[in-house]
Motif scaffolding. Structure first.
Motif, PDB file in Angstrom:
ATOM      1  N   TRP A  46       0.830  -1.202   0.000  1.00 12.52           N
ATOM      2  CA  TRP A  46       0.000   0.000   0.000  1.00 12.52           C
ATOM      3  C   TRP A  46       0.868   1.257   0.000  1.00 12.52           C
ATOM      4  CZ3 TRP A  46      -1.094   4.522   2.390  1.00 12.52           C
ATOM      5  CH2 TRP A  46      -2.334   5.117   2.114  1.00 12.52           C
ATOM      6  N   HIS A  47       1.874   1.294   0.848  1.00 14.24           N
ATOM      7  CA  HIS A  47       2.731   2.476   0.924  1.00 14.24           C
ATOM      8  C   HIS A  47       3.599   2.632  -0.322  1.00 14.24           C
ATOM      9  CE1 HIS A  47       2.167   4.354   4.887  1.00 14.24           C
ATOM     10  NE2 HIS A  47       1.662   3.188   5.209  1.00 14.24           N
ATOM     11  N   PHE A  48       3.952   1.525  -0.955  1.00 14.69           N
ATOM     12  CA  PHE A  48       4.742   1.616  -2.187  1.00 14.69           C
ATOM     13  C   PHE A  48       3.939   2.330  -3.278  1.00 14.69           C
ATOM     14  CE2 PHE A  48       5.626  -0.144  -6.416  1.00 14.69           C
ATOM     15  CZ  PHE A  48       6.970   0.208  -6.554  1.00 14.69           C
ATOM     16  N   PHE A  49       2.707   1.899  -3.494  1.00 15.10           N
ATOM     17  CA  PHE A  49       1.887   2.517  -4.541  1.00 15.10           C
ATOM     18  C   PHE A  49       1.391   3.907  -4.136  1.00 15.10           C
ATOM     19  CE2 PHE A  49       1.428  -1.942  -5.980  1.00 15.10           C
ATOM     20  CZ  PHE A  49       1.778  -1.768  -7.307  1.00 15.10           C
ATOM     21  N   ALA A  50       1.139   4.113  -2.827  1.00 19.09           N
ATOM     22  CA  ALA A  50       0.633   5.412  -2.388  1.00 19.09           C
ATOM     23  C   ALA A  50       1.660   6.518  -2.570  1.00 19.09           C
ATOM     24  CB  ALA A  50       0.212   5.340  -0.921  1.00 19.09           C
ATOM     25  N   ARG A  51       2.946   6.157  -2.634  1.00 22.71           N
ATOM     26  CA  ARG A  51       3.994   7.170  -2.822  1.00 22.71           C
ATOM     27  C   ARG A  51       4.128   7.610  -4.281  1.00 22.71           C
ATOM     28  NH1 ARG A  51       6.970   3.862   1.027  1.00 22.71           N
ATOM     29  NH2 ARG A  51       7.187   4.988   3.005  1.00 22.71           N
ATOM     30  N   ILE A  52       3.496   6.881  -5.187  1.00 23.02           N
ATOM     31  CA  ILE A  52       3.575   7.257  -6.600  1.00 23.02           C
ATOM     32  C   ILE A  52       2.681   8.465  -6.844  1.00 23.02           C
ATOM     33  CG2 ILE A  52       3.145   6.506  -8.970  1.00 23.02           C
ATOM     34  CD1 ILE A  52       3.608   3.633  -8.051  1.00 23.02           C
ATOM     35  N   PRO A  53       3.217   9.575  -7.352  1.00 21.31           N
ATOM     36  CA  PRO A  53       2.387  10.759  -7.615  1.00 21.31           C
ATOM     37  C   PRO A  53       1.271  10.433  -8.603  1.00 21.31           C
ATOM     38  CG  PRO A  53       4.723  11.315  -7.730  1.00 21.31           C
ATOM     39  CD  PRO A  53       4.645   9.824  -7.658  1.00 21.31           C
ATOM     40  N   TYR A  54       0.105  10.984  -8.332  1.00 18.93           N
ATOM     41  CA  TYR A  54      -1.052  10.693  -9.171  1.00 18.93           C
ATOM     42  C   TYR A  54      -0.824  11.131 -10.620  1.00 18.93           C
ATOM     43  CZ  TYR A  54      -5.751  11.081 -11.107  1.00 18.93           C
ATOM     44  OH  TYR A  54      -6.846  10.993 -11.925  1.00 18.93           O
ATOM     45  N   GLU A  55      -0.039  12.200 -10.832  1.00 23.87           N
ATOM     46  CA  GLU A  55       0.211  12.708 -12.183  1.00 23.87           C
ATOM     47  C   GLU A  55       0.883  11.669 -13.080  1.00 23.87           C
ATOM     48  OE1 GLU A  55       1.057  14.191  -9.418  1.00 23.87           O
ATOM     49  OE2 GLU A  55      -0.410  15.835  -9.362  1.00 23.87           O
ATOM     50  N   ILE A  56       1.645  10.749 -12.452  1.00 25.52           N
ATOM     51  CA  ILE A  56       2.358   9.735 -13.235  1.00 25.52           C
ATOM     52  C   ILE A  56       1.404   8.695 -13.816  1.00 25.52           C
ATOM     53  CG2 ILE A  56       4.058   7.864 -13.076  1.00 25.52           C
ATOM     54  CD1 ILE A  56       5.615   9.522 -11.088  1.00 25.52           C
ATOM     55  N   VAL A  57       0.319   8.396 -13.108  1.00 20.57           N
ATOM     56  CA  VAL A  57      -0.580   7.319 -13.553  1.00 20.57           C
ATOM     57  C   VAL A  57      -1.732   7.829 -14.418  1.00 20.57           C
ATOM     58  CG1 VAL A  57      -0.017   5.960 -11.512  1.00 20.57           C
ATOM     59  CG2 VAL A  57      -2.033   7.443 -11.467  1.00 20.57           C
ATOM     60  N   ILE A  58      -1.893   9.148 -14.529  1.00 25.23           N
ATOM     61  CA  ILE A  58      -2.982   9.694 -15.360  1.00 25.23           C
ATOM     62  C   ILE A  58      -2.907   9.197 -16.803  1.00 25.23           C
ATOM     63  CG2 ILE A  58      -3.906  11.813 -16.375  1.00 25.23           C
ATOM     64  CD1 ILE A  58      -3.363  13.245 -13.776  1.00 25.23           C
ATOM     65  N   PRO A  59      -1.700   9.183 -17.444  1.00 23.85           N
ATOM     66  CA  PRO A  59      -1.641   8.714 -18.845  1.00 23.85           C
ATOM     67  C   PRO A  59      -2.079   7.269 -19.039  1.00 23.85           C
ATOM     68  CG  PRO A  59       0.354   9.918 -18.257  1.00 23.85           C
ATOM     69  CD  PRO A  59      -0.400   9.685 -16.995  1.00 23.85           C
ATOM     70  N   TYR A  60      -2.119   6.468 -17.951  1.00 22.98           N
ATOM     71  CA  TYR A  60      -2.509   5.058 -18.054  1.00 22.98           C
ATOM     72  C   TYR A  60      -4.015   4.862 -17.838  1.00 22.98           C
ATOM     73  CZ  TYR A  60       2.516   4.341 -17.801  1.00 22.98           C
ATOM     74  OH  TYR A  60       3.875   4.385 -18.042  1.00 22.98           O
ATOM     75  N   GLY A  61      -4.744   5.973 -17.818  1.00 21.27           N
ATOM     76  CA  GLY A  61      -6.200   5.878 -17.747  1.00 21.27           C
ATOM     77  C   GLY A  61      -6.786   5.813 -16.356  1.00 21.27           C
ATOM     78  N   PHE A  62      -5.988   6.117 -15.329  1.00 22.16           N
ATOM     79  CA  PHE A  62      -6.491   6.083 -13.961  1.00 22.16           C
ATOM     80  C   PHE A  62      -7.112   7.422 -13.584  1.00 22.16           C
ATOM     81  CE2 PHE A  62      -3.402   2.591 -13.602  1.00 22.16           C
ATOM     82  CZ  PHE A  62      -4.165   1.649 -12.926  1.00 22.16           C
ATOM     83  N   ALA A  63      -8.342   7.383 -13.086  1.00 23.69           N
ATOM     84  CA  ALA A  63      -8.938   8.557 -12.449  1.00 23.69           C
ATOM     85  C   ALA A  63      -8.550   8.526 -10.974  1.00 23.69           C
ATOM     86  CB  ALA A  63     -10.451   8.535 -12.616  1.00 23.69           C
ATOM     87  N   ALA A  64      -8.838   9.603 -10.261  1.00 22.38           N
ATOM     88  CA  ALA A  64      -8.433   9.684  -8.854  1.00 22.38           C
ATOM     89  C   ALA A  64      -9.053   8.563  -8.025  1.00 22.38           C
ATOM     90  CB  ALA A  64      -8.805  11.048  -8.279  1.00 22.38           C
ATOM     91  N   ASP A  65     -10.351   8.303  -8.240  1.00 20.49           N
ATOM     92  CA  ASP A  65     -11.004   7.269  -7.441  1.00 20.49           C
ATOM     93  C   ASP A  65     -10.564   5.864  -7.847  1.00 20.49           C
ATOM     94  OD1 ASP A  65     -12.183   7.560  -9.895  1.00 20.49           O
ATOM     95  OD2 ASP A  65     -14.228   7.196  -9.187  1.00 20.49           O
ATOM     96  N   THR A  66     -10.376   5.632  -9.156  1.00 22.86           N
ATOM     97  CA  THR A  66      -9.955   4.299  -9.594  1.00 22.86           C
ATOM     98  C   THR A  66      -8.519   3.994  -9.157  1.00 22.86           C
ATOM     99  OG1 THR A  66      -9.323   5.220 -11.759  1.00 22.86           O
ATOM    100  CG2 THR A  66     -11.507   4.220 -11.575  1.00 22.86           C
ATOM    101  N   TRP A  67      -7.669   5.010  -9.094  1.00 18.35           N
ATOM    102  CA  TRP A  67      -6.302   4.791  -8.608  1.00 18.35           C
ATOM    103  C   TRP A  67      -6.323   4.420  -7.120  1.00 18.35           C
ATOM    104  CZ3 TRP A  67      -1.868   3.146  -9.708  1.00 18.35           C
ATOM    105  CH2 TRP A  67      -0.729   3.453  -8.953  1.00 18.35           C
ATOM    106  N   GLY A  68      -7.199   5.065  -6.385  1.00 19.66           N
ATOM    107  CA  GLY A  68      -7.344   4.709  -4.965  1.00 19.66           C
ATOM    108  C   GLY A  68      -7.828   3.284  -4.789  1.00 19.66           C
ATOM    109  N   TRP A  69      -8.824   2.888  -5.623  1.00 17.54           N
ATOM    110  CA  TRP A  69      -9.301   1.504  -5.573  1.00 17.54           C
ATOM    111  C   TRP A  69      -8.202   0.523  -5.963  1.00 17.54           C
ATOM    112  CZ3 TRP A  69     -13.392  -0.341  -3.266  1.00 17.54           C
ATOM    113  CH2 TRP A  69     -14.505   0.477  -3.053  1.00 17.54           C
ATOM    114  N   PHE A  70      -7.391   0.896  -6.951  1.00 18.10           N
ATOM    115  CA  PHE A  70      -6.296   0.022  -7.389  1.00 18.10           C
ATOM    116  C   PHE A  70      -5.291  -0.195  -6.254  1.00 18.10           C
ATOM    117  CE2 PHE A  70      -1.948  -0.401  -8.982  1.00 18.10           C
ATOM    118  CZ  PHE A  70      -2.062  -1.535  -9.774  1.00 18.10           C
TER     119      PHE A  70
END
Length: 353
Positions: free
Chosen positions: A201-225
């Motif tokens: 959980w802490h490994f993925f939570a440290r990844i800035p949200y801006e990095i995963v936007i190009p992969y199609g993640f919205a804010a809520d779906t990234w949290g669920w992931f």
């Protein structure tokens, strides 16, 4: 004979520790302010002079709301204490204009800061009640739990909780050696699973949200992931450790699976040692970039040693090695989960900021 003594002592110490930790948690829960369940404010204290105060639990007040005003009252020494506030424009718990009366007489009421309870709520102080020293002492004894916790303070409250869980970890480890029962094995599996869950959980939570936007993640779906991946990893390691403890796999398969369980132990040991050691260093004033780096390095070495040891113990598959594994996993599990959970609990209840 020695085994019988060990069995009795481990059960006695575990029972005694359960009594102490239950009393400690009960004291915290029964005296915690709760906004807005009880009142719109976090607490009220009576200024008795000479830098001394008597703290009143907010749960003893009965409050009503009319228009933009809160009115709260309680009985102190069989006389009515009334306090009223004006609600905030945006946040209705951002109170203003505190007015108080006791037995029909106007008394002083001042704001004295704020606290999380669990909402950010204000603390008030009232003065000039005209109570005698005997009445004040009786009032303090009546609400001794609240006054004990407030006077104990944030740092000593954390210290007391940490000591209880460190001692508890030692006792549970001792108990696990004499009782390698299915319950202890299940708890050890849970400890390993939680260690991996927390790490992932802490490994993925440290990844800035801006990095995963190009992969199609919205804010809520990234949290669920993040939550879903961490939970899945934790459950997998928990199931993996359970199978290892019951000896279902052959010795060759046990090597990678033992390493996977060791990763969970590494993180639990890290939580245990890091929480206690960094808190102790902070309390004695040893805080610097260099000391923090050395501390983290030492913690990593110790956690790695215990992780490797548990992987070897699981691979060995003897009665002694399984008991040794339970001692390490359950002992550090109680300490790590306890100290980690204590901080979250105290934050939620409003005892620490």
């Amino acid at each position: 004979m020695m085994r019988q003594v060990g069995l009795f002592l481990s059960r006695f110490l575990l029972g005694l520790w359960i009594v102490f930790i239950s009393a400690f948690l009960s004291l915290l829960l029964s005296n915690a302010p709760s906004v807005p369940d009880y009142t719109p404010f976090a607490g009220v204290s009576i200024n008795v002079g000479e830098n001394s105060k008597i703290h009143l639990p907010n749960r003893i007040f009965e409050c009503t709301q009319a228009d933009r005003e809160f009115k709260c009252q309680t009985k102190i020494q069989d006389r009515l204490l009334d306090i009223s506030f004006i609600q905030g424009n945006i946040n209705k718990y951002d109170l203003t204009n505190c007015r108080a009366s006791y037995d029909g007489q106007i008394i002083g009421c001042q704001e004295r800061g704020s606290n999380h309870a669990p909402l950010l709520s204000k603390i008030y102080e009232i003065t000039n009640l005209g109570l005698s020293s005997q009445q004040l002492q009786a009032l303090k004894q009546k609400y001794w739990g609240m006054n004990f916790l407030v006077e104990l303070g944030e740092n000593r409250l954390l210290s007391l909780g940490n000591i209880l869980f460190v001692v508890g970890g030692g006792i549970v480890g001792f108990f696990s050696w004499f009782h390698p029962s299915p319950v202890n094995k299940i708890f050890a599996s849970f400890v390993c699973g939680f260690g991996v869950y927390h790490l992932v959980w802490h490994f993925f939570a440290r990844i800035p949200y801006e990095i995963v936007i190009p992969y199609g993640f919205a804010a809520d779906t990234w949290g669920w992931f993040i939550d879903g991946t961490a939970i899945a990893a934790g459950l997998a390691i928990m199931f993996n450790t359970t199978l290892l403890l019951w000896g279902i796999f052959n010795r060759l398969t046990q090597i990678p699976m033992g390493i996977a369980s060791g990763v969970g132990i590494f993180n639990i040991c890290w939580l245990s040692i890091n929480g206690i050691l960094t808190y102790a260093l902070d309390r004695i004033g040893v805080v610097s970039t260099q000391s923090l780096g050395l501390t983290l390095f030492a913690i990593a070495i110790m956690a790695t040693i215990f992780a490797i040891a548990t992987a070897i113990l699981l691979w060995s598959r003897t009665d002694e090695s399984i008991k040794s594994f339970l001692v390490i996993s359950n002992g550090f599990g109680v300490t790590g989960l306890g100290t980690y959970g204590l901080v979250l609990l105290l934050l939620y209840l409003g005892y620490v900021d």
